[in-house]
Design a protein around this motif. Structure first.
Motif, PDB file in Angstrom:
ATOM      1  N   ASP A 152       0.860  -1.190  -0.063  1.00 41.87           N
ATOM      2  CA  ASP A 152      -0.093   0.025  -0.065  1.00 41.87           C
ATOM      3  C   ASP A 152       0.813   1.302  -0.045  1.00 41.87           C
ATOM      4  O   ASP A 152       2.059   1.294   0.360  1.00 41.87           O
ATOM      5  CB  ASP A 152      -0.980   0.026   1.214  1.00 41.87           C
ATOM      6  CG  ASP A 152      -2.197  -0.974   1.072  1.00 41.87           C
ATOM      7  OD1 ASP A 152      -2.181  -1.618  -0.312  1.00 41.87           O
ATOM      8  OD2 ASP A 152      -3.080  -1.128   1.800  1.00 41.87           O
ATOM      9  N   CYS A 153       0.174   2.384  -0.494  1.00 42.07           N
ATOM     10  CA  CYS A 153       0.956   3.596  -0.824  1.00 42.07           C
ATOM     11  C   CYS A 153       0.406   4.796  -0.397  1.00 42.07           C
ATOM     12  O   CYS A 153       1.052   5.782  -0.812  1.00 42.07           O
ATOM     13  CB  CYS A 153       0.900   3.684  -2.591  1.00 42.07           C
ATOM     14  SG  CYS A 153       1.202   2.126  -3.268  1.00 42.07           S
TER      15      CYS A 153
ATOM     16  N   VAL B   3      -0.669  -3.550  -4.007  1.00 39.69           N
ATOM     17  CA  VAL B   3      -2.053  -2.634  -3.245  1.00 39.69           C
ATOM     18  C   VAL B   3      -3.217  -3.758  -3.065  1.00 39.69           C
ATOM     19  O   VAL B   3      -3.683  -4.279  -3.785  1.00 39.69           O
ATOM     20  CB  VAL B   3      -2.576  -1.853  -4.564  1.00 39.69           C
ATOM     21  CG1 VAL B   3      -3.406  -0.905  -4.156  1.00 39.69           C
ATOM     22  CG2 VAL B   3      -1.243  -1.147  -5.032  1.00 39.69           C
TER      23      VAL B   3
ATOM     24  N   TYR C 276      -3.733   3.418  -2.953  1.00 34.16           N
ATOM     25  CA  TYR C 276      -2.839   3.404  -4.227  1.00 34.16           C
ATOM     26  C   TYR C 276      -2.504   5.027  -4.804  1.00 34.16           C
ATOM     27  O   TYR C 276      -1.667   4.910  -5.417  1.00 34.16           O
ATOM     28  CB  TYR C 276      -3.900   2.819  -5.281  1.00 34.16           C
ATOM     29  CG  TYR C 276      -5.044   3.572  -5.867  1.00 34.16           C
ATOM     30  CD1 TYR C 276      -4.881   4.668  -6.623  1.00 34.16           C
ATOM     31  CD2 TYR C 276      -6.263   3.320  -5.550  1.00 34.16           C
ATOM     32  CE1 TYR C 276      -5.975   5.572  -7.144  1.00 34.16           C
ATOM     33  CE2 TYR C 276      -7.286   4.163  -5.707  1.00 34.16           C
ATOM     34  CZ  TYR C 276      -7.134   5.193  -6.679  1.00 34.16           C
ATOM     35  OH  TYR C 276      -8.299   5.818  -6.914  1.00 34.16           O
TER      36      TYR C 276
ATOM     37  N   ILE D  87       1.108   6.062  -4.965  1.00 31.62           N
ATOM     38  CA  ILE D  87       2.330   5.094  -5.588  1.00 31.62           C
ATOM     39  C   ILE D  87       3.133   5.959  -6.508  1.00 31.62           C
ATOM     40  O   ILE D  87       4.421   5.421  -6.713  1.00 31.62           O
ATOM     41  CB  ILE D  87       1.566   4.128  -6.804  1.00 31.62           C
ATOM     42  CG1 ILE D  87       2.382   2.999  -6.966  1.00 31.62           C
ATOM     43  CG2 ILE D  87       0.991   4.687  -7.877  1.00 31.62           C
ATOM     44  CD1 ILE D  87       1.815   1.888  -7.594  1.00 31.62           C
TER      45      ILE D  87
ATOM     46  N   ILE E 164       3.352  -4.770  -9.962  1.00 29.35           N
ATOM     47  CA  ILE E 164       2.432  -4.174  -9.109  1.00 29.35           C
ATOM     48  C   ILE E 164       1.320  -5.181  -9.147  1.00 29.35           C
ATOM     49  O   ILE E 164       0.713  -5.525 -10.090  1.00 29.35           O
ATOM     50  CB  ILE E 164       1.711  -2.742  -9.783  1.00 29.35           C
ATOM     51  CG1 ILE E 164       2.870  -1.585  -9.788  1.00 29.35           C
ATOM     52  CG2 ILE E 164       0.639  -2.295  -9.140  1.00 29.35           C
ATOM     53  CD1 ILE E 164       2.115  -0.468 -10.791  1.00 29.35           C
TER      54      ILE E 164
ATOM     55  N   VAL F  43      -2.184  -6.726  -7.670  1.00 25.53           N
ATOM     56  CA  VAL F  43      -3.680  -6.494  -7.011  1.00 25.53           C
ATOM     57  C   VAL F  43      -4.691  -7.441  -6.848  1.00 25.53           C
ATOM     58  O   VAL F  43      -4.414  -8.559  -7.804  1.00 25.53           O
ATOM     59  CB  VAL F  43      -4.196  -5.031  -7.860  1.00 25.53           C
ATOM     60  CG1 VAL F  43      -3.079  -4.039  -7.831  1.00 25.53           C
ATOM     61  CG2 VAL F  43      -4.725  -5.646  -9.209  1.00 25.53           C
TER      62      VAL F  43
ATOM     63  N   TYR G 268      -9.676  -5.295  -9.439  1.00 31.98           N
ATOM     64  CA  TYR G 268      -9.229  -3.901  -8.698  1.00 31.98           C
ATOM     65  C   TYR G 268      -9.590  -2.728  -9.611  1.00 31.98           C
ATOM     66  O   TYR G 268      -9.990  -1.805  -9.161  1.00 31.98           O
ATOM     67  CB  TYR G 268      -7.729  -4.134  -8.659  1.00 31.98           C
ATOM     68  CG  TYR G 268      -6.773  -2.899  -8.197  1.00 31.98           C
ATOM     69  CD1 TYR G 268      -6.987  -2.382  -6.822  1.00 31.98           C
ATOM     70  CD2 TYR G 268      -6.202  -2.313  -9.195  1.00 31.98           C
ATOM     71  CE1 TYR G 268      -6.212  -1.196  -6.637  1.00 31.98           C
ATOM     72  CE2 TYR G 268      -5.571  -1.132  -8.801  1.00 31.98           C
ATOM     73  CZ  TYR G 268      -5.605  -0.745  -7.563  1.00 31.98           C
ATOM     74  OH  TYR G 268      -4.747   0.450  -7.180  1.00 31.98           O
TER      75      TYR G 268
ATOM     76  N   TYR H 174      -2.196   7.492 -10.192  1.00 33.79           N
ATOM     77  CA  TYR H 174      -2.436   6.213 -10.562  1.00 33.79           C
ATOM     78  C   TYR H 174      -1.570   5.269 -11.562  1.00 33.79           C
ATOM     79  O   TYR H 174      -1.283   6.149 -12.567  1.00 33.79           O
ATOM     80  CB  TYR H 174      -3.872   6.037 -11.023  1.00 33.79           C
ATOM     81  CG  TYR H 174      -4.468   4.773 -11.403  1.00 33.79           C
ATOM     82  CD1 TYR H 174      -4.965   3.929 -10.215  1.00 33.79           C
ATOM     83  CD2 TYR H 174      -4.498   4.262 -12.633  1.00 33.79           C
ATOM     84  CE1 TYR H 174      -5.612   2.588 -10.542  1.00 33.79           C
ATOM     85  CE2 TYR H 174      -5.120   2.920 -13.010  1.00 33.79           C
ATOM     86  CZ  TYR H 174      -5.501   2.225 -11.858  1.00 33.79           C
ATOM     87  OH  TYR H 174      -6.168   0.926 -11.886  1.00 33.79           O
TER      88      TYR H 174
END
Length: 676
Positions: free
Chosen positions: A156-157, A185, A193, A196, A223, A225, A229, A279
């Motif tokens: 997570d970011c 994520v 997110y 990021i 990345i 997910v 997502y 994103y």
């Protein structure tokens, strides 16, 4: 301020507002009445002080295990923390919460929420276990760094690139330059997110078209997910994005001052940062119910948990460290089955079952549980109790609400009847700092029964302002109503006073006495609230009744998330942005080529409604548009810069773009909530 009166208002909204809107300030209060009311922030009343004092008798404040866990493993932190954007605005400030470190609990704060704020205000780099580290207190969510053979895997970011970058710099101040092998994520919410871009550059991301093993061999950043997502990100953060952003002002208190009479914690953290959101599309989706992936020497066992805290979410077990990441399925508070900013209702039963599944899969192995918010929990016995108690809360809300539904009770009735079992109610990490029993019960009702309670009076109710004006004709003198409301306020009946005076406001927004007394009542309710989200909503409502929204900042979102939409989602978004009533006399056919997606669509404006398909282009189309995805978003947002960058060619009806953009609806930033 924008007047959002509409005929045909949905009954769910009407039912809510009618409870808080029913009189008309057609007669102005005289000076003797007006002298009682003003726009000042008030102290806690005696009733509020007494109510808050009772909390000490309910909860065991000598139990400091949560405090010990929140402090455990501390490594380093700057003496002060204020993170700014490139333009110099403050994206995040711990200094704003210095009051919590320098004063005791005031009468104007629920002692339980104050304690939660103290724990969430602890910030810095913390060791979870040797090899797993968290930066906490740099945003509403944590950044977690897991040591790999040649670098780090990030879980997570945060919300914004500025806070994520600052978190990475803090890690590097202790461990040196960090190569990021992968970013996991956990779910589709922006505070997980949005930052990021502060951790990695899009050009360094692995190619999503490659098989997983080749992505890993490439040496680029994966990345990872959960399945679904991107769809969940776009639908939750873009489709209703403007309304959610406005409602977020209330939920997170983002426009309130911080302090004993202002915003405190929201349970899962202090508040989201306000920097630059970014994103980047994922390179790999986990699609199996449980799936094991090894990246840079770290084996991760992913457990999909769809339709829990997010439509797309997953837990992760890391065998090397005997560490279980519970995403946002467990945290230091009761969470939301319905979040006040607005979102799809969450499945409390599934939520409970997935926690129990995690307990079954990993509970006998894990020595620490950590997550995207709050602090870890250590010790196998503690971990298993933590998961069992959290699951029990969501299961209880689900099952008991349905029990009462089947006995014929309505949503509001059940919310006022149900109570947690006494022992669960006393557990610190199931306290109602974020979600509450009352609004979670209503979420279960909504999921299974919808807005309608089968009382036909509620099928086609008058919209709130008209209802309020009509009711005033029956009730008469508003001065008398205010006088009675003041007496009830003096008796501590704040909910009723808020409802009846907000009624006066809905009928006559210029009735300042009604506005001020309603604000005073909301303020006392806020001071008493254990839920940070409820406190923020009450106090923001009070602020807006006293001051309006004229002093709020004028800002625009970065659009980073919207640009990541699939073409179909972007076309759906265009349909949402069009005021189709303005086009109802139009029937148009448009051939659309999206050049950066190598895709063609046939669009129709059918009696004003935008529909589309990937069927064969029409030989009789009114226009043919060739554009990059950004051009579609530019039309939807009437953004000339995006249209210039995206639209490559228009053939046929040269006015087709103008026809569309002239019908784009206005989405006001600060539409009215507490008044018509």
């Amino acid at each position: 301020m924008i007047n959002k009166k509409k005929t045909g208002l949905c009954l769910a909204l009407a039912a809510t507002l009618i409870a808080s809107s029913a009189l008309c300030g057609c007669q102005q209060s005289d000076s003797s009445t007006s002298a009682k009311f003003n726009s000042d922030v008030k102290d806690a009343s005696k009733y509020t002080a007494d109510e808050n004092a009772q909390v000490y008798k309910t909860l065991d404040f000598s139990d400091e295990q949560e405090k010990e866990f929140a402090k455990k493993g501390f490594i380093t932190a700057p003496d002060t923390l204020e993170i700014k954007t490139e333009s110099g605005t403050v994206a995040w400030s711990q200094s704003a919460y210095d009051f919590i470190r320098n004063s005791s609990t005031p009468d104007s704060a629920n002692p339980s929420l104050w304690r939660n704020t103290e724990l969430n205000s602890l910030y810095g780099l913390f060791e979870v276990v040797d090899g797993v580290y968290q930066v906490r207190g740099y945003d509403v969510a944590n950044v977690t760094f897991v040591k790999s053979d040649n670098g780090w895997i990030v879980f997570d970011c945060t919300t914004s690139s500025e806070t994520a970058k600052a978190a990475l710099e803090l890690l590097e101040s202790k461990f040196g330059k960090a190569h990021i092998a992968a970013v996991v994520v956990s779910h589709a919410h922006i505070d997980h997110y949005g930052g990021i871009g502060g951790l990695i550059d899009e050009k360094d991301v692995a190619d999503s078209s490659l098989p997983l093993d080749e992505q890993i061999k490439s040496g680029k950043t994966l990345i990872i997910v959960p399945e679904g997502y991107e769809k969940a990100v776009m639908e939750e953060n873009v489709f209703a994005g403007n309304a959610m952003k406005r409602r977020t002002n209330f939920q997170y208190g983002s426009l309130l001052d911080k302090g004993g009479k202002g915003s405190l914690s929201v349970g899962i953290g202090l508040t989201p940062s306000s920097g630059t959101t970014t994103y980047i599309s994922p390179s790999y989706e986990v699609k199996k119910a449980t799936e094991t992936i090894k990246v840079d020497g770290v084996e991760m066992v992913f457990q999909l948990t769809p339709n829990t805290e997010s439509p797309a979410e997953m837990n992760t077990y890391i065998p090397k460290y005997k560490a279980l990441w519970m995403a946002e399925n467990c945290s230091g508070t009761m969470h939301n089955l319905y979040t006040l900013r607005g979102a799809e209702v969450r499945d409390g039963n599934a939520w409970a079952q997935y926690i129990m599944e995690a307990k079954e899969l990993f509970g006998d192995k894990a020595e620490v549980v950590f997550q995207a918010h709050n602090w870890p929990h250590w010790g196998n016995d503690v971990i298993n109790d933590y998961m069992a108690n959290t699951a029990s809360v969501y299961k209880y809300i689900f099952s008991q609400t349905l029990m009462y539904i089947n006995q014929g009770y309505t949503s509001t009735e059940i919310a006022n009847m149900i109570e947690l079992p006494d022992e669960l109610n006393k557990v610190w990490y199931t306290r109602q700092y974020y979600g509450t029993l009352k609004h979670n019960v209503k979420a279960v009702y909504q999921k299974y029964m919808g807005w309608y309670d089968e009382n036909p009076i509620h099928l086609d109710e008058l919209e709130p302002t008209e209802y309020s004006k009509k009711l005033v004709e029956y009730l008469g003198d508003t001065d008398k109503v205010l006088e009675m409301a003041q007496k009830d306020f003096d008796k501590g009946e704040y909910q009723w006073v808020a409802q009846i005076t907000n009624t006066l406001v809905y009928a006559d927004p210029e009735n300042k006495d009604a506005r001020y007394l309603c604000a005073d009542a909301l303020e006392q309710l806020g001071y008493q609230a254990e839920s940070g989200a409820w406190r923020n909503a009450y106090l923001t409502g009070a602020y807006e009744l006293r001051n309006g929204t004229k002093n709020y900042p004028n800002y625009e979102g970065s659009g980073a998330t919207a640009l990541g939409m699939s073409t179909e989602t972007m076309l759906d978004y265009l349909g949402i942005c069009l005021d189709e009533k303005k086009l109802e006399d139009q029937n148009l056919v448009i051939n659309l080529e999206v050049t950066d997606k190598n895709a063609k669509y046939l669009l129709r404006i059918n009696h004003g409604v935008l529909i589309y398909s990937q069927e064969k282009w029409s030989d009789k189309a009114d226009a043919t548009i060739k554009t990059k995805s950004a051009g579609i978003l530019g039309i939807a947002q009437n953004n000339q810069k995006l249209m210039d960058a995206g639209i490559e060619k228009v053939e046929g009806n040269s006015d087709i773009i103008k026809t569309l953009t002239s019908s784009i609806a206005e989405f006001p930033l600060y539409f009215n909530i507490i008044e018509p």
